[in-house]
Motif scaffolding. Structure first.
Motif, PDB file in Angstrom:
ATOM      1  N   GLU A  94      70.430  50.179 109.591  1.00  0.00           N
ATOM      2  CA  GLU A  94      69.197  50.747 109.061  1.00  0.00           C
ATOM      3  C   GLU A  94      69.406  51.498 107.744  1.00  0.00           C
ATOM      4  N   GLY A  95      70.636  51.489 107.225  1.00  0.00           N
ATOM      5  CA  GLY A  95      70.899  52.101 105.936  1.00  0.00           C
ATOM      6  C   GLY A  95      71.058  53.602 105.945  1.00  0.00           C
ATOM      7  N   VAL A  96      71.332  54.194 107.119  1.00  0.00           N
ATOM      8  CA  VAL A  96      71.588  55.642 107.203  1.00  0.00           C
ATOM      9  C   VAL A  96      72.902  55.865 107.956  1.00  0.00           C
ATOM     10  N   PRO A  97      74.018  55.378 107.407  1.00  0.00           N
ATOM     11  CA  PRO A  97      75.288  55.425 108.136  1.00  0.00           C
ATOM     12  C   PRO A  97      75.755  56.839 108.448  1.00  0.00           C
ATOM     13  N   GLN A  98      76.328  56.987 109.637  1.00  0.00           N
ATOM     14  CA  GLN A  98      76.908  58.252 110.085  1.00  0.00           C
ATOM     15  C   GLN A  98      78.375  58.005 110.416  1.00  0.00           C
ATOM     16  N   THR A  99      79.224  58.974 110.133  1.00  0.00           N
ATOM     17  CA  THR A  99      80.639  58.834 110.465  1.00  0.00           C
ATOM     18  C   THR A  99      80.848  59.061 111.957  1.00  0.00           C
ATOM     19  N   PHE A 100      81.985  58.576 112.463  1.00  0.00           N
ATOM     20  CA  PHE A 100      82.303  58.777 113.872  1.00  0.00           C
ATOM     21  C   PHE A 100      82.415  60.268 114.185  1.00  0.00           C
ATOM     22  N   LYS A 101      82.928  61.037 113.243  1.00  0.00           N
ATOM     23  CA  LYS A 101      83.087  62.474 113.462  1.00  0.00           C
ATOM     24  C   LYS A 101      81.723  63.152 113.605  1.00  0.00           C
ATOM     25  N   SER A 155      75.874  62.742  99.321  1.00  0.00           N
ATOM     26  CA  SER A 155      74.752  63.685  99.319  1.00  0.00           C
ATOM     27  C   SER A 155      74.756  64.549 100.573  1.00  0.00           C
ATOM     28  N   ARG A 156      75.075  63.953 101.715  1.00  0.00           N
ATOM     29  CA  ARG A 156      75.073  64.685 102.983  1.00  0.00           C
ATOM     30  C   ARG A 156      76.175  65.744 103.000  1.00  0.00           C
ATOM     31  N   GLY A 160      76.192  73.219 100.590  1.00  0.00           N
ATOM     32  CA  GLY A 160      75.283  74.028  99.777  1.00  0.00           C
ATOM     33  C   GLY A 160      75.493  73.873  98.289  1.00  0.00           C
ATOM     34  N   LEU A 161      75.888  72.671  97.837  1.00  0.00           N
ATOM     35  CA  LEU A 161      76.159  72.431  96.416  1.00  0.00           C
ATOM     36  C   LEU A 161      74.904  71.936  95.701  1.00  0.00           C
ATOM     37  N   PRO A 162      74.725  72.302  94.444  1.00  0.00           N
ATOM     38  CA  PRO A 162      73.533  71.873  93.689  1.00  0.00           C
ATOM     39  C   PRO A 162      73.591  70.405  93.300  1.00  0.00           C
ATOM     40  N   ASN A 163      72.467  69.901  92.824  1.00  0.00           N
ATOM     41  CA  ASN A 163      72.351  68.486  92.488  1.00  0.00           C
ATOM     42  C   ASN A 163      73.306  68.084  91.359  1.00  0.00           C
ATOM     43  N   SER A 164      73.580  68.998  90.425  1.00  0.00           N
ATOM     44  CA  SER A 164      74.483  68.674  89.321  1.00  0.00           C
ATOM     45  C   SER A 164      75.883  68.338  89.835  1.00  0.00           C
ATOM     46  N   VAL A 165      76.331  69.058  90.862  1.00  0.00           N
ATOM     47  CA  VAL A 165      77.642  68.792  91.449  1.00  0.00           C
ATOM     48  C   VAL A 165      77.615  67.485  92.242  1.00  0.00           C
ATOM     49  N   VAL A 166      76.510  67.230  92.918  1.00  0.00           N
ATOM     50  CA  VAL A 166      76.372  65.978  93.679  1.00  0.00           C
ATOM     51  C   VAL A 166      76.487  64.785  92.741  1.00  0.00           C
ATOM     52  N   LYS A 167      75.761  64.831  91.621  1.00  0.00           N
ATOM     53  CA  LYS A 167      75.795  63.728  90.650  1.00  0.00           C
ATOM     54  C   LYS A 167      77.191  63.554  90.068  1.00  0.00           C
ATOM     55  N   ALA A 168      77.854  64.675  89.749  1.00  0.00           N
ATOM     56  CA  ALA A 168      79.198  64.599  89.171  1.00  0.00           C
ATOM     57  C   ALA A 168      80.194  64.024  90.173  1.00  0.00           C
ATOM     58  N   ALA A 169      80.137  64.497  91.435  1.00  0.00           N
ATOM     59  CA  ALA A 169      81.058  64.012  92.465  1.00  0.00           C
ATOM     60  C   ALA A 169      80.849  62.522  92.735  1.00  0.00           C
ATOM     61  N   THR A 170      79.595  62.085  92.744  1.00  0.00           N
ATOM     62  CA  THR A 170      79.292  60.662  92.955  1.00  0.00           C
ATOM     63  C   THR A 170      79.868  59.823  91.834  1.00  0.00           C
TER      64      THR A 170
END
Length: 312
Positions: free
Chosen positions: A167-174, A212-213, A219-229
């Motif tokens: 369904e496109g919302v993968p979850q890790t085993f952990k 993103s998850r 608690g990281l901002p969107n700028s860090v999310v984009k950079a990490a991606t």
């Protein structure tokens, strides 16, 4: 009494005329000519009326919940309820009748699995489409009488993991293990068994699925999310992290991005969220660090310059 398939019935004159349902009579009627094209229609939904008495908290509703398509016999189980009058007790004051719900053993396994899947999905805030798909996967395993010797909880969790990826919302085993009664290792084993048994192929989790998850949990901002991606994707494209787990790559990318920003997070914090041991995260980070100049997006605003970032 047969159920009318509304997708097949239509008015004969004219055929394209809209149909309306007469709820009281149970009829399907042509709106223009009044022809009854379907009668004795059964509503499989739950009873919408209530006969409860708020003073006594008694609710003598006449039917149960909606039909459960997973259960054999459409969940038409029998419930015997004890009475409250004099005739309900013997001369010693013991109840003659006890509440007893008769459920087939096969249906009981399906009900338990469905309950487990629903509870895990609620805790992970997953959509109903994932729950429905996971229930259907478990029913396929159950009806085929396969994997009978395996734990119902493990198979339920594995079916949910497969449904999440489909369904496109993968979850890790952990992540699934953290909100279930099954260990990460058991879920992993059951996952492979269900895949092999049902001949199902699902895509592996990639860094984009979890980035993103993980950042949200930290608690990281969107700028860090984009950079990490961007860091993780570039590292993969350059072959820096070939053969490394997507989870450890995502964790190392978050370390780089967060340490270069004002919202710094430690390797231990990030490793705990990603479900990767700190030693592994540190090793992947050390692979990325020498190429950090090429990994960061050009529009990233540094709070800490690259040459001041921790080496390990």
């Amino acid at each position: 009494m047969s159920r009318v398939d509304f997708t097949q019935v239509h008015c004969s004159n004219p055929p394209e005329a809209p149909l309306v349902e007469d709820v009281r009579a149970g009829d399907q009627v042509g709106l223009e000519c009044g022809l009854v094209v379907g009668d004795r229609v059964i509503d499989i939904g739950s009873e919408w009326r209530t006969f409860s008495n708020e003073a006594t908290e008694v609710d003598p509703c006449r039917v149960g919940g909606a039909e459960n398509p997973l259960l054999n016999g459409s969940d038409l189980t029998t419930l015997l309820r004890g009475g409250s009058g004099m005739a309900a007790f013997d001369k010693h004051g013991n109840a003659k009748y006890t509440s007893r719900k008769i459920v087939a053993s096969g249906d009981r396994a399906l009900m338990n699995a469905s309950k487990e899947i629903s509870q895990i999905a609620d805790r992970l805030h997953l959509p109903k489409t994932v729950v429905d798909r996971a229930n259907n996967l478990f029913k396929m395993i159950h009806d085929g009488k396969k994997l009978k010797s395996r734990s119902t909880d493990a198979i339920s969790s594995a079916c949910l993991c497969i449904a999440c990826r489909q369904e496109g919302v993968p979850q890790t085993f952990k992540e699934v293990s953290a909100v279930s009664q099954t260990s990460k290792k058991e879920i992993g084993r059951a996952f492979k068994l269900v895949q092999a048994t049902l001949d199902i192929s699902v895509d592996a989790i990639n860094t984009g699925d979890v980035m993103s998850r993980f950042c949200s949990h930290l608690g990281l901002p969107n700028s860090v999310v984009k950079a990490a991606t961007a860091i993780a994707k570039t590292a993969e494209d350059l072959g820096i992290v070939t053969g490394r787990s997507p989870l450890s790559v995502a964790a190392a990318a978050i370390i780089l991005a967060s340490q270069a920003s004002k919202c710094k997070r430690s390797q231990k914090e990030i490793g705990d969220v990603a479900g990767v041991v700190e030693v592994t995260v540190r090793h992947v980070y050390q692979l990325m660090y020498p190429r950090a100049v090429k990994l960061f997006p050009k529009d990233f605003v540094f709070t800490t310059p690259i040459n001041k970032l921790p080496v390990s």
